[in-house]
Design a protein around this motif. Structure first.
Motif, PDB file in Angstrom:
ATOM      1  N   ALA A 341       0.866  -1.181   0.000  1.00  0.00           N
ATOM      2  CA  ALA A 341       0.000   0.000   0.000  1.00  0.00           C
ATOM      3  C   ALA A 341       0.900   1.227   0.000  1.00  0.00           C
ATOM      4  CB  ALA A 341      -0.890   0.007   1.239  1.00  0.00           C
ATOM      5  N   VAL A 342       0.569   2.226  -0.835  1.00  0.00           N
ATOM      6  CA  VAL A 342       1.379   3.444  -0.930  1.00  0.00           C
ATOM      7  C   VAL A 342       0.687   4.541  -0.131  1.00  0.00           C
ATOM      8  CG1 VAL A 342       2.383   5.137  -2.495  1.00  0.00           C
ATOM      9  CG2 VAL A 342       2.167   2.740  -3.201  1.00  0.00           C
ATOM     10  N   VAL A 343       1.440   5.152   0.791  1.00  0.00           N
ATOM     11  CA  VAL A 343       0.856   6.191   1.643  1.00  0.00           C
ATOM     12  C   VAL A 343       1.622   7.494   1.438  1.00  0.00           C
ATOM     13  CG1 VAL A 343       0.198   6.838   3.980  1.00  0.00           C
ATOM     14  CG2 VAL A 343       0.313   4.416   3.324  1.00  0.00           C
ATOM     15  N   PHE A 344       0.885   8.535   1.029  1.00  0.00           N
ATOM     16  CA  PHE A 344       1.519   9.840   0.822  1.00  0.00           C
ATOM     17  C   PHE A 344       1.377  10.687   2.062  1.00  0.00           C
ATOM     18  CE2 PHE A 344       0.239   8.959  -3.716  1.00  0.00           C
ATOM     19  CZ  PHE A 344       1.507   8.577  -4.098  1.00  0.00           C
ATOM     20  N   ASP A 345       2.312  11.643   2.185  1.00  0.00           N
ATOM     21  CA  ASP A 345       2.250  12.589   3.291  1.00  0.00           C
ATOM     22  C   ASP A 345       1.690  13.894   2.739  1.00  0.00           C
ATOM     23  OD1 ASP A 345       2.638  14.321   5.321  1.00  0.00           O
ATOM     24  OD2 ASP A 345       4.829  14.338   5.185  1.00  0.00           O
ATOM     25  N   GLY A 346       0.411  14.137   3.063  1.00  0.00           N
ATOM     26  CA  GLY A 346      -0.282  15.305   2.508  1.00  0.00           C
ATOM     27  C   GLY A 346       0.385  16.613   2.864  1.00  0.00           C
TER      28      GLY A 346
END
Lengths: 354, 263, 260
Positions: A341-346
């Protein structure tokens, strides 16, 4: 010492406009880099400031004085050329003395200043040699000494490090910075090497097709690229296509195909449904090897020394994630073919116009 | 900018003045002289089979010399091209010695070498003209061959072509700029050939335009007619160069220029 | 098989190319009065004979003087012309180039007769001046070619560097361009000298009774007399020419660069 002020500067070769700068202010004592790919107009801008090419329109002020129609010889500049342009028929000392002689400095004074300048660039024992007897790095130092010995108002550097090998280039970079700070001289530096620009500059102007795409400090350019082009050129940035889902005050919710929606800050105005680009540093991308939403597939893993670089395919796009320690899954390191799963830092993502 | 303009004017004025005074104006005067009796000189030239046949002889010789020179020079250029750097520096010396030797000295050398029966007449002219033209031709061909990238030949060989087939299908076509360029050079050089027919031409030597012109001026003292022959010769040479350049351009081979009318 | 054939052909062709020169060299050192091969013995008698012949000495002096003056003129005019042609862009450059380089492509015999007629018309009667001016015009393109080649070899950023260091156009010319251009100028002088020293077809129209160049003297001599003294004088001409070419070649490597 003097700042450089450029307004509405235009230059075309034939039908092609190579420089078109509305306004640019380079402050007194500043180290300013013009960064861009070849053909972006950065060298022509430098040559316009030097007066080696004439402007079609606009003004260039050096130290508050209009220099647009002043011949090169009278602009009181120092310039270091890409291939150094040392005079092969003159010794090192005579090369360095060249500008002093043009300024009718007395011989005794010249000797003193040449010795001082050669000491400044850490080349004290080469005065009587000829340029071809020196190494590339030494020639570079002579060119530098020649350009600064008569205390010019502005120092112009045309990719002076590009002819050196990698190791020497990094060493000379530090040297150059030290020299510039010692002299406190306004410096305009042209380069296509973003590392060099980031390491040396007080501010950077990124150029594209003759225009200033973005002007800012190295941090601003690196962390907050103003356009996809800057993000791309300065490098090390993921640029992903997405669609705006909703706008809430200063933050926008964007959906990127195959990833969880993310909220990010923005500067422009976006409407729901608009296609945008999201810029995201690889260091700010996290990978979850277990749990839900594992829509990405690892394509490759590369060890960079300082950490690992994972190339992950999500939907139709590719994302790079840089993580200091190897990501483990089932007690073994993550490898190509694994699902993540790819998680971005907003908080650090930037929304850009496509 | 203004300094540059002023410098440009200062740079160009003296050489242009000299070239105008001793090149452009004399040539214009020569052309004018050829029309001094209206078209009479030209009418005389083109109305008399003697002079027309002189034109044919001069042209025919230039064509023949050019063709022979191409054929006999090509193998030398090929060998030069294939040779390593040390061989080449030897070959270039061997080529440049006859290239730079004075034309009178070369003709004299041939007069000593040739048996009495061959020392005078058309065969002597043909032989010496080819000898003079060969170094030019070899160097022009070698320059054209040098522009062929080795990868092209290697890839042809990879495709299974035999060496002779590679030469026929790759090397020869790619060296055509040199053949055409060298051909034009040799043609115009030979067209104006003067010393050779004068010294070894015998009776037929007097039928070469350059010699004819010389005799009209120095012996017959007929300036108008001599000038007209000169204009005909110049027009023919210019036409050849123009056509050659056209052919070369048409085939996108790059420009060639006539050079070195040594006599 | 094919290779041996090619090698054999090459050997024959180079013999063909060098034979007339070699024969001249050989007979210039012979001690006989004819050209029977092989020569009967070695001697310097024909060189001694030449030393006593005034017409050859004067012709040599005329040739050297004309070549020196024409070459000095060609370099003096060719240097500024090259600076304009190789460094500047301007309107009408094609025409200027055609006018300056024209003598290179024009058959020499035509320029010779044109000059003869023109000099007579303007009342320039002295042969020596005629020869110098005629040779100057044919030497100039060679000088321009050599000097331009030299200029193309100088990195334009040297001139720009000089300007950023505060030197004007003229100061840059004096302090950077001309010193850098020295080998090109020397080569231009040598090539001009060879061109003049070798010239036959223009000289033949411009010589006077007492002002004859060496190649023309040889030419006239061949028609009258046929003995090894011509071989001896030819050898001297050959040695001078080859010597000058080698010197120019060493300076520039022009031929090497264009054909290797």
């Amino acid at each position: 010492m003097a700042g450089i002020h450029i307004e509405r500067l235009r230059k075309s070769f034939g039908r092609e406009t190579v420089v078109d700068i509305d306004a640019l202010e380079i402050r007194d004592g500043e180290f300013f880099s013009l960064l861009g790919p070849s053909g972006c107009g950065k060298t022509t801008t430098l040559r316009l400031v030097a007066g080696l090419v004439g402007a079609d329109a606009g003004r260039i002020l050096i130290g508050g004085r209009d220099a647009t129609s002043v011949p090169t010889a009278k602009r009181n500049l120092g310039m270091v050329f890409q291939k150094y342009a040392l005079f092969s028929h003159l010794t090192v000392a005579e090369n360095v003395a060249y500008g002093l002689r043009e300024r009718r400095v007395a011989d005794s004074e010249i000797a003193k200043k040449v010795t001082g300048a050669l000491a400044l660039v850490a080349l004290p024992d080469c005065a009587d040699r000829y340029p071809h007897q020196l190494s590339g790095g030494q020639q570079q130092r002579v060119a530098m000494a020649r350009a600064v010995v008569y205390q010019p108002d502005v120092l112009l550097l045309d990719e002076p490090l590009s002819n050196l090998d990698v190791k020497l280039r990094v060493a000379m970079r530090a040297e150059l910075k030290r020299l510039q700070q010692t002299l406190g001289i306004t410096t305009l530096f042209v380069t296509h090497d973003q590392q060099e620009a980031l390491a040396l500059s007080d501010r950077i102007g990124v150029m594209r097709n003759g225009r200033m795409e973005q002007v800012g400090t190295p941090q601003e350019i690196y962390d907050a690229p103003a356009s996809v082009f800057v993000a791309d050129f300065v490098g090390g940035t993921n640029v992903l296509g997405g669609v705006v889902r909703g706008v809430a005050g200063a933050s926008v919710e964007v959906e990127i195909d195959g990833c969880a929606p993310l909220s990010a800050g923005h500067a422009g105005s976006f409407a729901a449904g608009a296609a945008v680009n999201v810029a995201m540093k690889p260091e700010r991308v996290r990978l979850a090897a277990s749990g839900p939403g594992r829509t990405g597939e690892v394509e490759s893993v590369a060890y960079l020394g300082s950490g690992f670089s994972y190339l992950v395919r999500v939907g139709s796009q590719r994302v790079e994630a840089r993580i200091p320690d190897a990501v483990m899954v089932d007690g073994r390191p993550l490898k190509a073919g694994d699902r993540v799963a790819v998680v971005f830092d907003g908080a650090t993502a930037r929304i850009l116009d496509p | 900018m203004t300094t540059r303009r002023r410098a440009l004017a200062a740079y160009l004025f003296p050489p242009l003045a000299v070239a105008a005074a001793f090149f452009v104006i004399p040539l214009a005067e020569l052309a004018r002289q050829s029309f001094s009796g209206g078209l009479a000189s030209y009418a005389r030239f083109f109305g008399d089979s003697y002079y027309l046949s002189a034109l044919v002889i001069t042209l025919g010789n230039a064509v023949l010399v050019t063709m022979v020179t191409i054929v006999v020079s090509y193998p030398l250029a090929f060998t030069y091209w294939q040779a390593g750097p040390r061989r080449r520096s030897l070959l270039v010396i061997l080529l440049l010695s006859p290239f730079y030797a004075n034309v009178v000295v070369k003709v004299f050398g041939w007069m000593v070498l040739l048996p009495a029966g061959l020392r005078e007449g058309y065969w002597a002219i043909l032989l010496i003209d080819v000898h003079r033209a060969m170094p030019f031709m070899v160097l022009m061909l070698a320059a054209a061959l040098a522009r062929i990238e080795p990868e092209v030949m290697e890839s042809a060989r990879m495709c299974g072509a035999s060496p002779s087939r590679v030469i026929r299908t790759v090397v020869l076509p790619l060296s055509m700029p040199g053949v055409v360029g060298g051909g034009i050079l040799v043609f115009s050089l030979t067209l104006a050939s003067f010393i050779v027919p004068l010294l070894v031409g015998g009776a037929v030597g007097g039928r070469f335009l350059a010699v004819l012109m010389y005799h009209q001026i120095t012996i017959a003292q007929d300036w108008g007619f001599g000038a007209a022959i000169g204009v005909v010769l110049l027009a023919t040479a210019s036409l050849a160069i123009a056509v050659g350049n056209r052919v070369v351009r048409g085939a996108r081979l790059g420009r060639v220029m006539g050079d070195g009318f040594g006599g | 098989m094919g290779k041996a054939l090619l090698t054999g052909y090459n050997a024959l062709a180079y013999i063909f190319l060098l034979a007339p020169i070699a024969i001249v060299l050989v007979f210039s050192f012979s001690d006989g009065a004819g050209f029977a091969f092989p020569p009967s013995g070695f001697s310097l008698r024909w060189f001694r004979y030449l030393a006593g012949r005034d017409e050859f000495i004067t012709a040599a002096v005329v040739s050297l003087q004309v070549a020196a003056l024409a070459s000095i003129g060609a370099v003096a005019l060719g240097t500024p012309a090259s600076l304009a042609l190789a460094r500047e862009r301007f309107r009408g450059k094609g025409v200027v180039e055609a006018v300056l380089m024209g003598p290179l492509v024009l058959p020499g015999i035509i320029l010779g007769i044109a000059l003869l007629q023109y000099f007579t018309a303007i009342g320039l009667t002295r042969s020596f001046e005629r020869l110098v001016l005629g040779h100057l015009v044919v030497c100039m393109p060679y000088a321009i070619r050599s000097i331009s080649a030299g200029l193309y070899g100088i990195d334009p950023s040297l001139e720009e560097a000089s300007r950023t260091l505060g030197a004007s156009h003229w100061r840059t010319l004096r302090r950077v361009v001309l010193p850098q251009l020295r080998p090109g100028i020397a080569a231009a002088f040598l090539f001009s000298f060879i061109t003049s020293f070798d010239n036959v077809v223009i000289s033949i129209y411009l010589i006077g009774a007492d002002t004859v160049t060496l190649p023309i003297r040889i030419l006239n001599y061949i028609e009258w007399q046929f003995d090894p003294s011509i071989a001896a004088i030819s050898t001297i001409v050959l040695v001078v020419t080859i010597g000058l070419v080698s010197a120019a070649e060493a300076l520039t490597g022009v031929i090497r660069k264009t054909t290797m």
